[in-house]
Design a protein around this motif. Sequence first.
Motif, PDB file in Angstrom:
ATOM      1  N   ASP A 154      -5.333  -8.193  71.276  1.00 39.15           N
ATOM      2  CA  ASP A 154      -4.620  -6.920  71.432  1.00 39.15           C
ATOM      3  C   ASP A 154      -5.504  -5.867  72.092  1.00 39.15           C
ATOM      4  O   ASP A 154      -5.059  -5.136  72.979  1.00 39.15           O
ATOM      5  N   LEU A 155      -6.755  -5.791  71.631  1.00 41.64           N
ATOM      6  CA  LEU A 155      -7.661  -4.741  72.080  1.00 41.64           C
ATOM      7  C   LEU A 155      -9.014  -5.320  72.461  1.00 41.64           C
ATOM      8  O   LEU A 155      -9.513  -6.233  71.800  1.00 41.64           O
ATOM      9  N   ILE A 156      -9.596  -4.766  73.508  1.00 39.20           N
ATOM     10  CA  ILE A 156     -10.968  -5.086  73.901  1.00 39.20           C
ATOM     11  C   ILE A 156     -11.843  -3.878  73.580  1.00 39.20           C
ATOM     12  O   ILE A 156     -11.526  -2.749  73.972  1.00 39.20           O
ATOM     13  N   ALA A 157     -12.924  -4.129  72.852  1.00 41.33           N
ATOM     14  CA  ALA A 157     -13.885  -3.073  72.538  1.00 41.33           C
ATOM     15  C   ALA A 157     -15.031  -3.132  73.545  1.00 41.33           C
ATOM     16  O   ALA A 157     -15.718  -4.149  73.645  1.00 41.33           O
ATOM     17  N   LEU A 158     -15.192  -2.053  74.306  1.00 44.52           N
ATOM     18  CA  LEU A 158     -16.258  -1.984  75.303  1.00 44.52           C
ATOM     19  C   LEU A 158     -17.252  -0.902  74.889  1.00 44.52           C
ATOM     20  O   LEU A 158     -16.955   0.300  75.024  1.00 44.52           O
TER      21      LEU A 158
ATOM     22  N   LEU B 230     -15.092   2.145  73.612  1.00 48.55           N
ATOM     23  CA  LEU B 230     -13.728   2.239  74.118  1.00 48.55           C
ATOM     24  C   LEU B 230     -12.892   1.098  73.546  1.00 48.55           C
ATOM     25  O   LEU B 230     -13.313  -0.067  73.585  1.00 48.55           O
ATOM     26  N   LEU B 231     -11.735   1.415  73.010  1.00 52.22           N
ATOM     27  CA  LEU B 231     -10.775   0.398  72.572  1.00 52.22           C
ATOM     28  C   LEU B 231      -9.608   0.433  73.552  1.00 52.22           C
ATOM     29  O   LEU B 231      -8.812   1.368  73.558  1.00 52.22           O
ATOM     30  N   VAL B 232      -9.511  -0.619  74.386  1.00 56.36           N
ATOM     31  CA  VAL B 232      -8.540  -0.629  75.483  1.00 56.36           C
ATOM     32  C   VAL B 232      -7.585  -1.803  75.297  1.00 56.36           C
ATOM     33  O   VAL B 232      -8.028  -2.928  75.049  1.00 56.36           O
ATOM     34  N   PRO B 233      -6.276  -1.569  75.406  1.00 57.65           N
ATOM     35  CA  PRO B 233      -5.329  -2.689  75.321  1.00 57.65           C
ATOM     36  C   PRO B 233      -5.627  -3.764  76.355  1.00 57.65           C
ATOM     37  O   PRO B 233      -6.020  -3.472  77.491  1.00 57.65           O
ATOM     38  N   TRP B 234      -5.426  -5.011  75.944  1.00 57.19           N
ATOM     39  CA  TRP B 234      -5.764  -6.150  76.790  1.00 57.19           C
ATOM     40  C   TRP B 234      -5.098  -6.074  78.162  1.00 57.19           C
ATOM     41  O   TRP B 234      -5.735  -6.325  79.192  1.00 57.19           O
ATOM     42  N   GLU B 235      -3.821  -5.733  78.193  1.00 55.07           N
ATOM     43  CA  GLU B 235      -3.117  -5.688  79.482  1.00 55.07           C
ATOM     44  C   GLU B 235      -3.761  -4.678  80.429  1.00 55.07           C
ATOM     45  O   GLU B 235      -3.825  -4.914  81.638  1.00 55.07           O
ATOM     46  N   GLU B 236      -4.239  -3.550  79.889  1.00 56.53           N
ATOM     47  CA  GLU B 236      -4.886  -2.543  80.726  1.00 56.53           C
ATOM     48  C   GLU B 236      -6.239  -3.030  81.239  1.00 56.53           C
ATOM     49  O   GLU B 236      -6.609  -2.777  82.389  1.00 56.53           O
ATOM     50  N   VAL B 237      -6.979  -3.719  80.385  1.00 55.57           N
ATOM     51  CA  VAL B 237      -8.272  -4.265  80.826  1.00 55.57           C
ATOM     52  C   VAL B 237      -8.067  -5.242  81.971  1.00 55.57           C
ATOM     53  O   VAL B 237      -8.751  -5.181  82.997  1.00 55.57           O
ATOM     54  N   ARG B 238      -7.101  -6.154  81.829  1.00 53.85           N
ATOM     55  CA  ARG B 238      -6.849  -7.132  82.882  1.00 53.85           C
ATOM     56  C   ARG B 238      -6.405  -6.450  84.174  1.00 53.85           C
ATOM     57  O   ARG B 238      -6.800  -6.849  85.274  1.00 53.85           O
ATOM     58  N   ARG B 239      -5.590  -5.403  84.061  1.00 53.04           N
ATOM     59  CA  ARG B 239      -5.114  -4.698  85.254  1.00 53.04           C
ATOM     60  C   ARG B 239      -6.252  -3.981  85.961  1.00 53.04           C
ATOM     61  O   ARG B 239      -6.324  -3.995  87.207  1.00 53.04           O
TER      62      ARG B 239
ATOM     63  N   HIS C 119     -11.168   4.481  84.722  1.00 51.99           N
ATOM     64  CA  HIS C 119      -9.799   4.058  84.429  1.00 51.99           C
ATOM     65  C   HIS C 119      -9.679   3.496  83.014  1.00 51.99           C
ATOM     66  O   HIS C 119      -8.668   3.700  82.338  1.00 51.99           O
ATOM     67  N   LEU C 120     -10.722   2.784  82.569  1.00 49.32           N
ATOM     68  CA  LEU C 120     -10.698   2.244  81.204  1.00 49.32           C
ATOM     69  C   LEU C 120     -10.709   3.362  80.168  1.00 49.32           C
ATOM     70  O   LEU C 120     -10.008   3.276  79.145  1.00 49.32           O
TER      71      LEU C 120
END
Length: 427
Positions: A369-373, A381-390, A420-421
């Motif tokens: 669901d979320l990628i922690a960067l 940063l906690l970013v939704p997976w779809e946004e990270v891939r985009r 953007h992230l």
Amino acid sequence: MSFWSRWFGRKSSSPDPAASTGTSTPATDPREFFLAHVEQRLSARETTQSVTRHEQDFGLRAVISGREVSLFLHRLHADTRELSPEAREQAIEHFLTALSQTEEKTRLSWEEARPRLRPVLRPLTFGQGLELARPGHAMVGHEVLPFLRELISIDYEDRAAYLQQEELESWGVSFEEVLAAAHANLARFVPLSTELYERHPGPIWSIESDQFHESSWLLRPGFLSSFEKKVEGRPIAIVPDRGTLWIAGDAHSETVARLCESAEREYQASARATSPALYTVDEAMRVVPYARPQEDELAYRVRRGHRLLAACEYSAQKRQLDQSKGGEEEGGYFVANVMLASPKGSPETFTYCVWSDEQGPGDLLPEVDLIALPETKEHVLLVPWEEVRRIVGDRLVAEPTLSPRRYRPTAWPTPEMFEHLRAAALE
């Protein structure tokens, strides 16, 4: 206070493998004693050359009369745990004798095997540890639902075996033909009854069988949808383990909550765990993951079941990959953990993993669901997976050989990508 404590209110962790498979510590687990006993008995037989344990399953590998075989002991343990010590010894001896006799025979032909075939529903990672160690012995099957796959069982009088690729190739028939025969056998030969488990507030039906194929009925086209007139609301089902299939309707929130609670509890307690999630049918009468039509607290509980399954399957895959390829401690690549956590003050449950610039280009990230960067120790940063891939595009490349899917980072996001992230990150 760290970022993780502020956001989640506690330290996050990946699912406990023991909790999700119903196992105890080795010192107290009765299955461990059973496994050791069968291992000892099998090793003592004259026709046995070697015996080793499965790394990721309850079973053994052995060389019997010069041929490698794989034993899965879930069914034998379940069948014998209520027997007296004398009856249990006789059952184990009968099982090992039948195994040796079967292995000494020529492999079954297609005509001999066809009436013995059954479709079975298993977690996606079931048996993959063996497949990684011995690629030519991959089990024949396909993914039918997220994190679940349909395999083919060959049912003997005293045991069951899973159809492997080399055996299918020796028959000279297609997987589609094998699958059709397995489903026809399930419908024709397995005694089936439905019992009313509960009546209020809505009926809950339990599917009963005497051959450990209850969960397989979820795979039968049209079976779940056939309960439309027997339940109140849209048909929903749970298959927490191989021998359990409950079907109800979603008209009453209390009934849905009951199934959520039962699915997770039985999944975590079972030695033959299948799924803690709920399932339903779509407009084409195909079985699909269930989701609540309205966004309420019960919807969070329903989603938790699907996310718990994802986290447990990714954890099982990580253990298998670490053992087959060597973890980072042994110089192998890093396989990221999938963690399951709830933000402070929220009933929602998420899966997430960490992607840091310390990980190398050969590492493997799961689809969560979320990628922690981490930008700094205190700022993540906690970013939704779809946004990270985009945003990062081809800097995450799918690994086509892995199920469930993982991705290899080819490079860390650029400063422009990070802008953007940050904009896409959760507050």
